[in-house]
Each structure stands twice: as structure tokens, then as C-alpha cells.
Design an enzyme around this catalytic site. Sequence first.
Site, mmCIF file in Angstrom:
data_model
loop_
_atom_site.group_PDB
_atom_site.id
_atom_site.type_symbol
_atom_site.label_atom_id
_atom_site.label_comp_id
_atom_site.label_asym_id
_atom_site.label_seq_id
_atom_site.Cartn_x
_atom_site.Cartn_y
_atom_site.Cartn_z
ATOM 1 C CB CYS A 1 4.728 19.790 58.849
ATOM 2 S SG CYS A 1 2.948 20.435 58.731
ATOM 3 C CB SER B 1 1.294 15.439 58.905
ATOM 4 O OG SER B 1 2.141 15.453 59.914
#
Lengths: 100, 109, 207
Positions: C113, C117
Site C-alpha cells: 500500500c 499501509s
Amino acid sequence: MSDRYSPGDHVRVRADSPPGHIRTPVYIRGKCGVVRRIFGDFPNPEGLAYGQPGLPEKTLYEVRFRQRDIWPDYDGELRDTVDIDIYHHWLEPDDAGATR
Amino acid sequence: MRAPHDIGGLPAGPVDTEPHAATFWEKRIDAINVLLGDDKRRILSRDERRLAIESLGEEVYQTLGYYERWTAAVTRLLLQKGILSQDEIDAKIAEIRARMGEAEEKTEA
Amino acid sequence: MTERTSHDHAADEFQKDEEIHGYYQFLGLAIEELLVEKGIVTGDEIRATIERRDSITPAIGARIVARAWTDPPYRQRLLTDGTAAAEEFGCEFDATELVVVENTPEAHNVIVCTLCSCYPRMVLGLPPSWYKSREYRARAVREPRAVLKEFGTELAENVEVRVHDSTADMRYLVLPMRPDGTEAMDEDALAALVTRDCMIGVTVPKV
């Protein structure tokens, strides 16, 4: 949404730089890819981030990009790809894509 | 034009592949965020938190660790929403510092 | 656990020499105490939330993978509707959905990502520190093969690397390939081969 893209459609990511909360990463803006699948409609994070309801919902797609189309100097295999989840309003038709 | 969180494709050093377990402090920040966003409270949403983190500015974003950024973000949102005031936060921090200082003296004694 | 021991525990983790980081530790505790004093959250809720989080570990993902390796209809369900298939193992989903991507001899999947995250927490628990790091987030989409090498994973050149950047409401889990030489193993033995890192795609299971 009736104007949804379909899997296999060639699309280009908008190259805009709005100042809000945008879930389309900068590195993929302006790049061309192919729709892989449709995940459905979801509240728009660009509104949710400001405490708004995020309506109307936006269709979310999985779009596949060739690494070489993102990074011209990519030194891995030609077939390597990046798949990114992108909302409908960040995509434009890329009519020339199929012939490239 | 990149905001400080939008780092995909930027040059960076080698990945430290050692897994560092989350500390108890980090788990508490995580839990507070879960609770403030749950259906019972709906005080802040995931995207509000992300926006608050993205808006910290380059230097703050780079300096703070992951859960420190979360702490900064949740603080900003609670201030914005009028749930906490900076005065209250300052006073509480002073109280905790004093309390922990005492606890430490006791341990050393 | 009483309030008292939880404060003691936090005190242990203090790094007094680092002013900024020290400040944020106090700030986090202050926010927590103020929210409790105002009745917005309770200490019990915080403890229960941490316990619930701690109960979700990569072992759950490993059991899902082992089931997919041994039960073809389950594998099909997992690839078609990852959320429902994970719910069969007790996973709970909020606003996100699980998408399972399958490694094959031709293609290897890696999850990242880049913007924050995003991580399949409902299946694997909290993300490892490297997953949240600037280095991993910045480089996994740009030079995935180099990043994989740093995890000790070298892929054949003819294997296609598919990076998935989870930017939105989907959370991704890699279904690794079942290693050769595991034909005689039962589901439990197989699950023991499946690590967190191979479900993110930075490593592959080894016998």
C-alpha cells in the site's frame, strides 16, 4: 451505474492534482492500463475524509498497468504489472489503447 | 505534485526486513482509533484519519513513526471536532509526566 | 489487568532521551486518559480491543491457505469471494473486503500500500514494521524484484511479477503455491509452512 467500464476496457488515469484526499497515487496519474474487474460501488473517500457521506458512491475497478508503461526504464520483465484499485471518476476511456 | 504520504516509486534505501513486534503503546493507539471509528461512536472515520496524516506536512510526516502519525492525526481530529481542547491535553500530559516521574523515583529508591 | 499495571507497562517503554518521540508517547496516553475521563471510551473497551487484535495472527491466514491447498472447492470459493471464504474461518470484516490472488508457475503476486499501509488485518493481524516503512512502500511498485531479493526471494525471469497497490476498499492476500514434496502432509503440517511474509508475497513457502 450504467456507464461503467467493463473488464478489458483500455483506460487512462486522470492527470489532475486536486488538493483534497485522493486515493489515486501520483505515480499512476496520466498512465494507461486495462480494467481487470469491477469490485462494486463504494462511498467516495474524497468526501468521507471531510466527514461527508461520500455520496454518490463510486464504482471501484481493479486496473492493470504494465510496469514499462509506468516506468520507461523499468528493468524487470516486460510482462511485469502493477494492479491498482481506482474509482470510476479517476478513469477516462483510452480509445487508442487497444492498438498500442 | 506529491503530498508527503504519496511515495510510490520514489527512491529509498534497502528494506529492513526484520519484523519488529508492535509495542504495547502502539497497540493502545491502534485500539483507540478502532474504538473512535466503530459503529457505537463514529467519531472519526478511516479517511478522516488518513487526511489528517496526509496534512501533517513533509517534515512532521518524515520525523514521526507510524503510530506517532496516528497519534498526531487523532489529536487533530479530536481538536477539530471540539471533543478535546489543547489546554486539556497540555494539562493531562503534565499530570502524566509528574505521575511517571514519581513512579520512576519509587523504582530507583 | 488494572489501570495501574497498564501505566507501569507503558512507562517501561519510554525512551526519555528522544524528546519528540517521548512527547508523542505522553500525547497518546493523554488522549487515552481524557477519552476515558469523558466517558467516550472505557478502559475495558481498550483492553478488549487490544485482546481482539492480538487474537488475529498470521496463523489464521496460514490455515486458510492450507485449506485451499487441500480442498479444491474451498480454493475456488477463496478466489471467487475472499471475504466469505475467510469468514468461514471466523474472520470479521468491517468496511473492507478480501481479495485473494493466486501464485502460479507463471505469475507471482506481491502486496503493498504505497499511500498508507492498508493490510489484510482481519486475516493476518497487525502489519509487520517493514510493510509500513518508507522503503517498502516507495520501492515495491518500482523495483519489486530488487525488493524481493532483499527478502531472499529470487524469481525466475520468466515469472511475471504482479504488484498489487491496495489504495481503496480491497485488502489483498496472496495464495502461495504449495511446495513440492508436501504431498503426504496433512492440513496442519501444511499450515505450519505458511508464513505471514509469503501471504504478502515477499517470500515463498519452503519445506
